[in-house]
Design an enzyme around this catalytic site. Structure first.
Site, PDB file in Angstrom:
ATOM      1  N   HIS A   1       0.839  -1.208   0.000  1.00 13.30           N
ATOM      2  CA  HIS A   1       0.000   0.000   0.000  1.00 13.30           C
ATOM      3  C   HIS A   1       0.863   1.243   0.000  1.00 13.30           C
ATOM      4  CE1 HIS A   1       0.561   1.489   4.182  1.00 13.30           C
ATOM      5  NE2 HIS A   1       0.785   0.218   4.460  1.00 13.30           N
ATOM      6  N   CYS A   2       0.279   2.338  -0.521  1.00 12.58           N
ATOM      7  CA  CYS A   2       0.917   3.639  -0.423  1.00 12.58           C
ATOM      8  C   CYS A   2       0.072   4.485   0.530  1.00 12.58           C
ATOM      9  CB  CYS A   2       1.073   4.275  -1.797  1.00 12.58           C
ATOM     10  SG  CYS A   2      -0.489   4.469  -2.692  1.00 12.58           S
ATOM     11  N   ILE A   3      -0.020   5.777   0.282  1.00  6.91           N
ATOM     12  CA  ILE A   3      -0.741   6.637   1.217  1.00  6.91           C
ATOM     13  C   ILE A   3      -2.233   6.382   1.214  1.00  6.91           C
ATOM     14  CG2 ILE A   3      -1.274   9.048   1.796  1.00  6.91           C
ATOM     15  CD1 ILE A   3       1.425   9.834   0.704  1.00  6.91           C
TER      16      ILE A   3
ATOM     17  N   ARG B   1      -3.802   3.847  -1.293  1.00  7.07           N
ATOM     18  CA  ARG B   1      -4.224   2.754  -2.161  1.00  7.07           C
ATOM     19  C   ARG B   1      -3.657   1.410  -1.732  1.00  7.07           C
ATOM     20  NH1 ARG B   1      -3.043   5.584  -8.081  1.00  7.07           N
ATOM     21  NH2 ARG B   1      -3.426   7.712  -7.388  1.00  7.07           N
TER      22      ARG B   1
END
Length: 635
Positions: free
Chosen positions: A25-27, A29
């Site tokens: 995951h990113c910030i 998504r």
């Protein structure tokens, strides 16, 4: 567990754990690498409460969640039985074109470290701001320590990228870190002192003094502090060497001989060949971007500022991250990402206009948290939840962002660190050790203009408010009209009824899992709210799911985080598959015992397939008892 049901639904919609190669995951998504994207139920995912949007980009299947994505990610791992190592493991190389593979590689290498990079960049930026304002001196202990905190990660960046890059390539993470450590080893930089032994490539662009040799081979010493490209290339090569060695070295000595030979081969080769070539390539890349930028800074600013949000949608912004980092390392400043600074403020200006103008309560509800997130530079909730679905506000924000980028390009403003986003990104534009000048104030002007222009353009040109369309208008019921009742649910508990928004758990209170209500029970007995079938009984007894005979999917969750009690204080009287009737006892629980352990006993009653109904109407009562009408489902 928070977001348990949401995680189950996401896993089911992406084709189950068997269809997942990797996930991270990113910030905002969840980024899946799926074996077969065609079996993923994209339309159903996009309709789920708790999911903002779904994108396919860079060879990834991206499920946009919002700011609480780390919690959802943890739930996905837990529900799917996926280990953290397995989750982020290297995905299959068989799918995707070269560009998609490049974007996937860049995001995989930089995503894990971006949060800390932004945090340390902010600290470094604030230290520079304090120095520029005269609040501290360059020799003070306060400044020196703050600057060390902010600069340490970037200075030793090859070590951190050594970890993330070789992990992405499928090698030993500690070998990657060791290679990065060798590149920034202090004694190596000291070898450049004194008169060189001789000079290679004299009179050319690649002229290099030689101060030291390795086994008689000349070593072109470079400064690898803060560098990006050399360690990525070195770890990629190391992962290939390591895999080859594993095939020929006996298992009994693999543990130490594989890293032994990998380091002996890769580190000298990096100093002799890979490193210098990578540094020269980085210099050329930096000069090339400046050449394009200098052709017309204003046009460059208009283009990047206007299309930045489009790049974010398709994940293409990842391609500019290493360019910016390389520019900062080689040129000590970057004009490229600087020109995109106004885009997030243009976005929140458009969101504010939508909040002020819309009559749709759902959009207002999405708009407020999206606006707040956008202030701090996280614009995905604003894009996918508000402006992009409405189309015109997104276009207006792009126009406003272009104007902001043009202003920054015209001023020649640059970023000196890759720090925070949104308002936290302001210190990025203060040159360390220099007074604040016109270029900084032009960035502030661009920020304000982008915001105001996004707001005004959206207010002036408007948008098609969903509340105005017949399909989305909630019927106003008069005395002469009758709602079509799909089903009535009765209270499964005795206690105090509270609005769902007051439940102290974001997954429930936000409506991400569906609409419903909360009950603070006064009696430790949970009954069925309708005739149906038990579809889920959590092993700990704290949660029960049923599907009514009319198709409503109901989740009843006794208390907050009570899964951690591991069944203590709960007695289950039903099992999965049981046919039940309204009022049938499902679970008994000890209210005082649960409270004595420090847990909130509030029990949400959720209709998890809310989107199948025109409305989920909750009674306006303070106290309820088992059998009282509490929810009406309307088609």
């Amino acid at each position: 567990m928070k977001y348990e049901q949401l995680a189950k639904d996401i896993l089911e919609k992406v084709g189950g754990t068997d269809n997942i190669n990797s996930v991270f995951h990113c910030i905002t998504r969840l980024r899946f690498k799926l074996k077969d994207e065609s079996i993923a139920k994209t339309e159903e995912l996009e309709k789920m409460d708790g999911v903002i949007s779904v994108l396919r980009s860079g060879g990834q299947y991206q499920v946009v969640i919002g700011n609480h994505v780390p919690d959802v990610y943890a739930a996905v791992l837990a529900v799917g039985g996926i280990s953290a190592e397995g989750a982020e493991g290297a995905a299959s190389d068989s799918g995707g074109n070269l560009f998609n593979k490049f974007i996937d590689m860049i995001s995989g290498v930089f995503t894990p470290v971006l949060g800390v990079l932004a945090a340390t960049g902010m600290i470094k930026g604030f230290a520079s701001m304090f120095l520029a304002f005269g609040w501290v001196t360059a020799t003070s202990g306060t400044y020196q320590i703050l600057y060390a905190i902010g600069d340490a990660l970037f200075y030793f960046f090859p070590i951190f990228l050594g970890y993330t890059a070789i992990k992405k390539f499928g090698g030993n993470i500690f070998v990657g870190m060791a290679i990065g450590g060798a590149l920034v080893y202090p004694a190596i930089s000291g070898l450049t002192a004194g008169k060189p032994l001789y000079t290679l490539f004299a009179g050319t662009l690649f002229e290099s003094p030689i101060h030291v040799t390795f086994l008689g081979i000349p070593v072109i010493l470079m400064s690898y502090a803060s560098s990006v490209i050399p360690i990525i290339l070195a770890t990629f090569f190391a992962s290939k060497v390591e895999k080859g060695l594993k095939k020929i070295i006996p298992d009994v000595v693999k543990t130490f001989l594989v890293p032994f030979f990998t380091l002996l081969i890769v580190v000298p080769l990096t100093f002799i060949v890979i490193g210098p070539i990578a540094v020269w390539a980085g210099d050329l890349l930096g000069q090339g971007t400046l050449w394009v930028y200098n052709l017309s800074p204003v046009i460059a600013g208009l283009f990047l500022g206007g299309f930045w949000q489009v790049f974010v949608i398709f994940g293409l912004h990842w391609g500019l991250i290493p360019v910016a980092l390389n520019n900062i390392a080689t040129l000590h400043a970057d004009p490229i990402l600087a020109m995109t600074f106004g885009a997030s403020f243009a976005q929140i200006g458009a969101v504010l206009a939508v909040i002020l103008k819309t009559k749709n309560q759902k959009i207002k509800t999405l708009g407020f948290p999206a606006f707040i997130s956008g202030i701090f530079g996280v614009t995905e909730p604003a894009i996918y939840g508000v402006t992009l679905p409405l189309k015109k506000p997104f276009i207006m924000s792009c126009i406003a962002g272009a104007v902001g980028g043009g202003i920054i390009g015209f001023a020649g403003s640059q970023g000196y660190i890759l720090g925070g986003l949104g308002v936290f990104g302001i210190p990025n534009f203060i040159e360390p050790g220099s007074p604040i000048g016109t270029q900084f104030w032009m960035v502030m002007l661009a920020m304000v203009v982008s915001f105001v222009l996004g707001l005004i353009l959206t207010l002036v040109f408007g948008f098609k408010d969903p509340v105005e369309t017949a399909a989305s208008v909630t019927p106003v019921v008069t005395q002469s009209e009758t709602l079509i009742e799909q089903e009535v649910l009765v209270s499964p508990l005795a206690g105090e009824l509270i609005p769902l928004v007051n439940v102290k758990d974001e997954a429930f209170s936000s409506g991400a899992l569906g609409k419903g209500l909360g009950i603070v029970p006064t009696e430790g007995k949970l009954y069925s709210p309708a005739n149906g079938t038990v579809t889920m009984v959590f092993p700990t007894g704290h949660a029960v799911g049923i599907t009514t005979d009319s198709g409503a999917e109901i989740l009843m969750h006794i208390g907050m985080d009570t899964v951690q009690l591991e069944g203590k204080y709960f007695t289950v009287h039903a099992k999965q598959g049981d046919k039940i009737t309204a009022g049938q006892l499902l679970t008994e629980f000890d209210i005082e015992g649960i409270r004595s352990e420090g847990y909130d006993i509030t029990t949400p009653i959720i209709v998890t397939n809310t989107n199948q109904y025109l409305d989920v109407m909750v009674v306006d009562e303070e106290e309820v008892k088992p059998g009282d009408r509490v929810i009406t489902l309307v088609i």
